[in-house]
Write an enzyme that holds these catalytic residues in place. Structure first.
Site, PDB file in Angstrom:
ATOM      1  N   TYR A   1       0.858  -1.188   0.000  1.00 54.26           N
ATOM      2  CA  TYR A   1       0.000   0.000   0.000  1.00 54.26           C
ATOM      3  C   TYR A   1       0.896   1.240   0.000  1.00 54.26           C
ATOM      4  O   TYR A   1       1.708   1.414   0.932  1.00 54.26           O
ATOM      5  CB  TYR A   1      -0.931  -0.022   1.219  1.00 54.26           C
ATOM      6  CG  TYR A   1      -1.754  -1.283   1.274  1.00 54.26           C
ATOM      7  CD1 TYR A   1      -2.905  -1.411   0.496  1.00 54.26           C
ATOM      8  CD2 TYR A   1      -1.353  -2.369   2.049  1.00 54.26           C
ATOM      9  CE1 TYR A   1      -3.645  -2.576   0.499  1.00 54.26           C
ATOM     10  CE2 TYR A   1      -2.090  -3.548   2.059  1.00 54.26           C
ATOM     11  CZ  TYR A   1      -3.236  -3.644   1.292  1.00 54.26           C
ATOM     12  OH  TYR A   1      -3.953  -4.805   1.295  1.00 54.26           O
TER      13      TYR A   1
ATOM     14  N   HIS B   1       3.808   4.116   5.849  1.00 57.90           N
ATOM     15  CA  HIS B   1       3.457   3.485   7.119  1.00 57.90           C
ATOM     16  C   HIS B   1       4.659   2.683   7.613  1.00 57.90           C
ATOM     17  O   HIS B   1       5.515   2.290   6.822  1.00 57.90           O
ATOM     18  CB  HIS B   1       2.217   2.601   6.971  1.00 57.90           C
ATOM     19  CG  HIS B   1       2.374   1.523   5.949  1.00 57.90           C
ATOM     20  ND1 HIS B   1       2.130   1.727   4.600  1.00 57.90           N
ATOM     21  CD2 HIS B   1       2.787   0.233   6.057  1.00 57.90           C
ATOM     22  CE1 HIS B   1       2.364   0.612   3.936  1.00 57.90           C
ATOM     23  NE2 HIS B   1       2.776  -0.316   4.794  1.00 57.90           N
TER      24      HIS B   1
HETATM   25  P1  M7G Z   1       2.526  -3.242   3.450  1.00 58.43           P
HETATM   26  O1  M7G Z   1       3.992  -3.266   3.680  1.00 58.43           O
HETATM   27  O2  M7G Z   1       1.990  -2.147   2.568  1.00 58.43           O
HETATM   28  O3  M7G Z   1       2.008  -4.576   2.800  1.00 58.43           O
HETATM   29  O4  M7G Z   1       1.866  -3.171   4.875  1.00 58.43           O
HETATM   30  P2  M7G Z   1       1.906  -6.094   3.263  1.00 58.43           P
HETATM   31  O5  M7G Z   1       0.430  -6.302   3.566  1.00 58.43           O
HETATM   32  O6  M7G Z   1       2.294  -6.854   2.015  1.00 58.43           O
HETATM   33  O7  M7G Z   1       2.810  -6.292   4.423  1.00 58.43           O
HETATM   34  C1  M7G Z   1       0.520  -2.870   5.086  1.00 58.43           C
HETATM   35  C2  M7G Z   1       0.162  -3.363   6.470  1.00 58.43           C
HETATM   36  O8  M7G Z   1      -1.155  -2.933   6.755  1.00 58.43           O
HETATM   37  C3  M7G Z   1       0.164  -4.883   6.567  1.00 58.43           C
HETATM   38  O9  M7G Z   1       0.899  -5.301   7.698  1.00 58.43           O
HETATM   39  C4  M7G Z   1      -1.319  -5.252   6.641  1.00 58.43           C
HETATM   40  O10 M7G Z   1      -1.556  -6.413   7.414  1.00 58.43           O
HETATM   41  C5  M7G Z   1      -1.937  -4.024   7.259  1.00 58.43           C
HETATM   42  N1  M7G Z   1      -3.324  -3.787   6.847  1.00 58.43           N
HETATM   43  C6  M7G Z   1      -3.832  -3.947   5.620  1.00 58.43           C
HETATM   44  N2  M7G Z   1      -5.144  -3.586   5.624  1.00 58.43           N
HETATM   45  C7  M7G Z   1      -6.003  -3.624   4.445  1.00 58.43           C
HETATM   46  C8  M7G Z   1      -5.471  -3.182   6.882  1.00 58.43           C
HETATM   47  C9  M7G Z   1      -6.676  -2.692   7.467  1.00 58.43           C
HETATM   48  O11 M7G Z   1      -7.739  -2.537   6.859  1.00 58.43           O
HETATM   49  N3  M7G Z   1      -6.583  -2.352   8.795  1.00 58.43           N
HETATM   50  C10 M7G Z   1      -5.427  -2.515   9.517  1.00 58.43           C
HETATM   51  N4  M7G Z   1      -5.448  -2.178  10.807  1.00 58.43           N
HETATM   52  N5  M7G Z   1      -4.284  -2.981   8.977  1.00 58.43           N
HETATM   53  C11 M7G Z   1      -4.309  -3.319   7.666  1.00 58.43           C
END
Ligand code: M7G
Length: 334
Positions: free
Chosen positions: A270, A274
């Site tokens: 995403y 973050h």
């Molecule tokens: P990332 O590094 O962009 O991608 O991290 P990854 O999912 O491949 O690690 C995004 C982080 O946001 C991840 O750890 C996800 O588990 C977390 N995440 C994703 N979504 C859609 C949500 C959400 O709707 N709510 C929360 N609290 N966390 C989310």
């Protein structure tokens, strides 16, 4: 042929439903099954299509299915099932004289058993992505991985143009920042629009034990897509996230900063800045050397060289059928 009746109960409701996450949010670490509302997602309308990935070691399975009544306009869903860790405080409820323990085999001093746990202790953490896009299905599909060494020019010529058209929606991030979702789960907020952030449990964590603690800090500032966009100008924001994030986690969960792994992913899924905070003893997904960049090192690098991440070659892995991999191939970069 059976009449095709649309089942609208499956999802529109879920969208409206205030996201509560999987924890019960009361912070007491109990099961909380009685207090949490029942899901609006109707599993009865889910038809399994394919197992995308599974791990006997992690006790997880990622499945793709269709939701609807097979009317031709069914939508895709991804469901992730994960058996949850044991918790010290509930062990007495498992190990007592009333336990339903069945012998499997006995040999000398060794025996194995089936312990049928009460349903409240047998919860399966379930994550639903619905409607899921093709990209979500691919994200969870087990595939061969290829390493890319992305130079600064590669980023400008190949990655950035691709990301502009192909990234996942970050609506869920804006919902958190605007308190439209998960507002009751916020651990800490620094509201400054330039250097502030929201600290919130990652949806991978059920918040019931700190052994697998997983919290994310989401920057208030928009337009910083990833590590690649960071310059010395962002140092105050990164330092605020590091220091206040550590303090807030200590205050809420009693986990000191020396027990936290704090990092950014490159590439992330995403593209809104973050930072991940995970328990150092937890083998969290995405902590491989080709993906995780410690926030403390990122800060050091930017202090040494303000444009470090604009200049540096960054290495990451892509799945075999990732269109970005194809782009690198077409440009003769693989
Ligand atoms: P990332 O590094 O962009 O991608 O991290 P990854 O999912 O491949 O690690 C995004 C982080 O946001 C991840 O750890 C996800 O588990 C977390 N995440 C994703 N979504 C859609 C949500 C959400 O709707 N709510 C929360 N609290 N966390 C989310």
């Amino acid at each position: 042929m059976a009449e095709c009746v649309r089942d609208n109960a499956a999802m529109p409701e879920l969208k409206k439903h205030k996201a509560n996450g999987s924890g019960d949010g009361d912070g007491d670490g109990d099961g909380g099954a009685a207090e949490t509302p029942p899901s609006r997602f109707n599993l009865g309308s889910f038809r399994l299509e394919k197992i995308l990935r599974g791990s006997a070691r992690d006790k997880t399975v990622f499945v793709h299915g269709k939701v609807g009544e097979d009317c031709g306009d069914d939508q895709d869903a991804v469901i992730i099932l994960e058996k949850t860790p044991f918790r010290e405080e509930t062990l007495p409820q498992l190990l007592n004289k009333n336990a339903d323990l069945r012998l499997q085999m006995q040999n000398d001093i060794y025996s194995t058993h089936h312990l049928h746990a009460p349903s409240a202790l047998n919860e399966i953490k379930t994550t639903v992505v619905y409607p899921a896009t093709e990209k979500h299905i691919k994200k969870y599909l087990q595939q061969e991985m290829y390493l890319i060494n992305e130079t600064a020019d590669d980023y400008k010529n190949i990655t950035a143009p691709y990301l502009q058209s192909q990234s996942f929606s970050i609506q869920w991030v804006y919902n958190i920042l605007e308190k439209k979702a998960e507002a009751d789960r916020i651990i800490h907020e620094h509201p400054d629009p330039k250097n502030g952030f929201i600290l919130i449990p990652d949806f991978k964590w059920n918040q019931k034990q700190v052994d697998d603690l997983y919290v994310i800090a989401i920057a208030h500032r928009r337009g910083v897509k990833s590590l690649r966009d960071l310059t010395a100008e962002h140092l105050p924001m990164l330092q605020t996230i590091l220091q206040e994030g550590q303090m807030a986690i200590f205050k809420r969960y009693n986990v000191p900063k020396s027990r936290l792994r704090i990092y950014l992913h490159y590439q992330p899924s995403y593209y809104h800045l973050h930072v991940h905070f995970t328990a150092v003893g937890y083998d969290a997904p995405g902590t491989m050397v080709e993906r995780a960049h410690l926030l403390s090192s990122v800060i050091d690098n930017l202090q040494l060289e303000p444009e470090y991440y604009q200049k540096q070659t960054l290495t990451f892995a892509l799945k075999a059928d990732d269109p970005l991999l194809q782009k690198f191939k077409e440009e003769g970069r693989l």
